[in-house]
Design a protein around this motif. Structure first.
Motif, mmCIF file in Angstrom:
data_model
loop_
_atom_site.group_PDB
_atom_site.id
_atom_site.type_symbol
_atom_site.label_atom_id
_atom_site.label_comp_id
_atom_site.label_asym_id
_atom_site.label_seq_id
_atom_site.Cartn_x
_atom_site.Cartn_y
_atom_site.Cartn_z
ATOM 1 N N PRO A 556 77.483 72.141 26.870
ATOM 2 C CA PRO A 556 77.437 71.172 27.962
ATOM 3 C C PRO A 556 78.218 69.900 27.663
ATOM 4 C CG PRO A 556 75.332 71.265 26.812
ATOM 5 C CD PRO A 556 76.158 72.365 26.256
ATOM 6 N N PHE A 603 74.257 65.901 32.576
ATOM 7 C CA PHE A 603 75.588 66.303 32.125
ATOM 8 C C PHE A 603 76.517 65.097 32.084
ATOM 9 C CE2 PHE A 603 79.878 67.518 33.566
ATOM 10 C CZ PHE A 603 80.274 68.281 32.489
ATOM 11 N N TYR A 634 71.109 69.150 25.746
ATOM 12 C CA TYR A 634 72.550 68.965 25.777
ATOM 13 C C TYR A 634 73.086 68.669 24.378
ATOM 14 C CZ TYR A 634 73.046 69.088 30.843
ATOM 15 O OH TYR A 634 73.077 69.492 32.137
#
Length: 798
Positions: A556, A603, A634
């Motif tokens: 990610p 994100f 992430y």
């Protein structure tokens, strides 16, 4: 000139239309193709219609004298003007009664069809079946219903039909037997030819026969709807047009209607002529009876009394007396006719009844002309009643005109009758003078003379009536219709349906439906796909756009995975734009949130923190989404302790922070998810925590929950220097952006900006980005042009 043109038509102006075609053009084309297919099916099932035409010439002749044709009297004037006459005749041709007479002559209650897989084909008759029906004996609910006939064997067949409730009724029957079940009344036989050919019977079993039965009223309404009558301009020609699925049936109907109408135009004159003849016959019978009685009585007196012959002078007086008596008798007939006519005019039914034929003995041209005009108006009134109701304005106008003419005739009758009575009185005086001169004869002889005088008068009157009867019979033979057929019904060609127009209509309907759906999608469900569109809609600034990252599941952190990717360049542009937003000294706290879940706020916050740390900035990444934390996923760290521990006072920053992929990046995960997450956000420890991080780090990034679900982000915005609101192209809509802006304005939060995530690049831009990456043009900021919408500022390659 070029600048003005750009002002008139710009990319911004045509963008919605391009988007409409790009997103929903396939739908419009697909629905247009579906419309074409439906149109083809519909037109295949449609039955062709044909026209037949005929022409009738109207003579516009015939008053009352022409109708009776007696006394060689000149025809009377026409009633109404030419145009009204033609219109009235057209109404008569379209009338229920006249079409009903034609239907009675045709006597065709059956519609016959051969049924295929998709359509039924009308036919004139069945080559294998002879069907007889008594339509008046059919129940009303069976009239017009489709009756399907299937041959089962050389002796049996089956009838089936659908009920109003949707069920199917089947009736097995024998050929030659009358079927009366279920409200039917029909007889079906095999044709003689097929009985002698078993092979044809087997072929007929595979055929599907269908009939529909109509009664007289059904047929009248059917043909009235199919018939049109018009007048050729400046002529007395009426054109009849009938459309039907069978051209021969249309021609047969027009020929029958024309013949029926022509006969109708002569009916009134025939009726008047026959009425006159009947009146004359009654008078002749009465006179002949009286004449026979007088002749027998005179002969008896002469035989008994031995009467001698008259002298020459007495014979002359007798002859004169006979002539005067005849004249008085004729005057009596005329006065009687005038009395009958006066009674007719005073009668309430004189608008509809025929005038008394006794007035035919009135030898006065003016009187006959006036009666001819009255009779014409009466005929006009009768024809109008075929098309309009009693009491309508046109009927009232005709009645008013008839009343005026009737009043004039009655006044003229009174004067004329007075003149005739005066003449009769004069004749009576002359007769009495002659009777005095013959008074010298013996009484018996005078009686005989009186009887002989009456006998002579009756004989002359009888001769007069015989002459009138002969004239009437001759006139009836010369009666001609007031119309003539100048062109028999002929085939007029195919008139419908217009199959090409039908197909085009369905194509257009499909295209329009697709356009409507496309517009609905555009205005109510369309997603924002570029930063340009977002800038047009949003009132808050748009500081960046992030391309769609395919490898988000594998890694990610896009800025770590590929240093030269479009996503990395987009975050570099976002980093640069943030420097302008945070130009104020000491402003370094950034909040990242979104309106909906799964729009990519974590994100964006994770990659933004990474790109800032990659540039050598000391960055703290704080996960304040205590409801559904994702930052630790992430960065691939454990979520044992974090923000929740800090807010409850059970840990310090050094206890919970984790070092990220870059040495200058510290990450504080959400920690254990508390039951009162929103209450912790309101904790008094939050503000000192942010202040402490702000002093220690160059940038503090806060990842917060979605605004639509939880109000934590709105509360936290009060403690930050700027807020980045992430919206994704898969969920972003005009309505959502406006709703988000309303929430910000209601809370007086004006330091927010938008970031568009998940932008899908066009093919040529993909090619361009690869080309630019190959030659290192991203260092000049070319990787985030307006085509991508990733930003428009100079960035470095860090």
């Amino acid at each position: 000139m070029n600048n003005s043109r750009q002002d008139i038509i710009s990319a911004k102006d045509i963008r919605p239309y391009v988007k409409l075609l790009g997103k929903s053009g396939w739908l419009m084309i697909l629905l247009a193709i579906i419309g074409y297919g439906i149109g083809r099916i519909v037109t295949h099932r449609q039955v062709d219609k044909y026209n037949a035409t005929a022409e009738i010439l109207l003579t516009h002749g015939g008053g009352i004298n022409d109708l009776q044709g007696m006394g060689n009297v000149r025809a009377t004037s026409m009633w109404g003007n030419y145009l009204d006459e033609t219109r009235n005749q057209i109404r008569i041709l379209n009338s229920y009664d006249l079409i009903g007479r034609s239907i009675d002559k045709i006597n065709d209650p059956l519609d016959l069809f051969l049924v295929g897989r998709l359509k039924e084909l009308p036919v004139e008759g069945f080559s294998v079946l002879n069907i007889t029906v008594q339509e008046e004996a059919f129940s009303s609910n069976m009239l017009g219903r489709s009756l399907n006939i299937f041959i089962q064997s050389p002796t049996t067949y089956k009838i089936s039909f659908e009920t109003n409730e949707g069920g199917v009724v089947e009736v097995d029957a024998q050929f030659g037997d009358l079927v009366t079940a279920h409200g039917l009344n029909m007889l079906v036989n095999l044709s003689p030819e097929i009985k002698r050919n078993p092979a044809r019977i087997e072929a007929a079993k595979a055929q599907h026969f269908r009939i529909r039965v109509y009664n007289r009223n059904n047929r009248i309404y059917q043909y009235r709807s199919q018939l049109t009558a018009g007048n050729i301009e400046m002529t007395s020609i009426v054109t009849l047009t009938c459309s039907d699925v069978l051209p021969t049936r249309a021609k047969r109907f027009l020929d029958t209607l024309a013949a029926t109408y022509i006969d109708y135009t002569a009916e009134a004159r025939h009726a008047s002529n026959l009425q006159a003849e009947k009146y004359i016959d009654n008078q002749l019978v009465e006179i002949e009876s009286m004449t026979d009685s007088l002749a027998q009585l005179v002969d008896f007196y002469k035989d008994q009394k031995h009467i001698i012959d008259l002298s020459k002078e007495q014979a002359q007086y007798f002859s004169m007396l006979v002539d005067l008596e005849q004249q008085r008798r004729e005057l009596d007939l005329q006065i009687e006719s005038l009395n009958s006519l006066n009674s007719y005019l005073l009668s309430s039914s004189s608008n509809t009844a025929l005038p008394p034929t006794s007035f035919l003995f009135v030898e006065d041209k003016l009187m006959l002309d006036q009666m001819g005009e009255l009779f014409a108006l009466q005929a006009r009134r009768s024809s109008l009643l075929l098309d309009v109701k009693e009491g309508s304005s046109v009927i009232r106008r005709v009645d008013s005109t008839m009343s005026q003419i009737r009043t004039g005739i009655k006044q003229y009758l009174s004067d004329f009758r007075s003149a005739l009575n005066g003449r009769r009185n004069d004749l009576t005086v002359e007769i009495r003078l002659l009777e005095v001169r013959l008074a010298s004869l013996p009484q018996t002889q005078r009686d005989i003379l009186a009887m002989e005088r009456k006998l002579a008068v009756n004989e002359k009157l009888s001769l007069f009536l015989l002459e009138q009867k002969a004239t009437t019979i001759i006139a009836r033979a010369n009666i001609t219709p007031e119309a003539s057929l100048i062109e028999r019904a002929r085939y007029g060609g195919l008139v419908g349906p217009n199959k090409e127009k039908t197909i085009l209509t369905y194509i257009l309907a499909g295209f329009v439906l697709g356009l409507i759906l496309a517009l609905i999608r555009l205005f109510f469900f369309a997603r924002i796909e570029s930063t340009g569109e977002l800038r047009e809609i949003a009132n808050f600034p748009v500081i960046g756009g992030i391309p769609f990252h395919k490898g988000i599941k594998e890694d990610p952190l896009a800025v770590r995975a590929d240093n030269r990717s479009a996503v990395t360049e987009a975050f570099r542009a976002l980093r640069t734009n943030l420097q302008y937003l945070l130009a104020k000294e000491g402003a370094n706290v950034i909040l990242v949130s979104s309106l909906h879940p799964s729009e990519g706020k974590s994100f964006v916050s994770s990659n933004l923190a990474s790109i800032l740390a990659k540039a050598g900035k000391k960055v703290a990444m704080i996960d304040l989404d205590l409801h559904k934390p994702r930052v630790h996923l992430y960065f691939g760290i454990k979520n044992k302790a974090g923000t929740s521990n800090l807010l409850v006072g059970k840990a310090t920053i050094s206890d919970v922070k984790n070092t990220g992929p870059y040495p200058s990046l510290d990450i504080i995960s959400a920690g254990p998810i508390p039951p009162n997450a929103s209450d912790l956000i309101l904790s008094e420890r939050l503000k000192p925590l942010i202040a402490e991080l702000k002093k220690e780090y160059d940038y503090v990034i806060l990842d917060t929950p979605p605004i639509l679900l939880i109000s934590d982000a709105l509360v936290l915005m009060q403690h930050v220097d700027t807020a980045l609101l992430v919206t994704n192209t898969s969920q972003s809509s005009r309505r959502g952006i406006k709703h988000l802006e309303e929430l910000l304005e209601q809370n007086n939060l004006n330091h927010a900006s938008f970031v568009l995530n998940g932008i899908k690049a066009r093919r040529f831009m993909k090619y361009y980005s690869k080309y630019a990456a190959r030659y290192g043009y991203y260092s000049y900021g070319l990787g985030y042009s307006e085509g991508y919408g990733y930003g428009e500022t100079y960035v470095d390659n860090v």
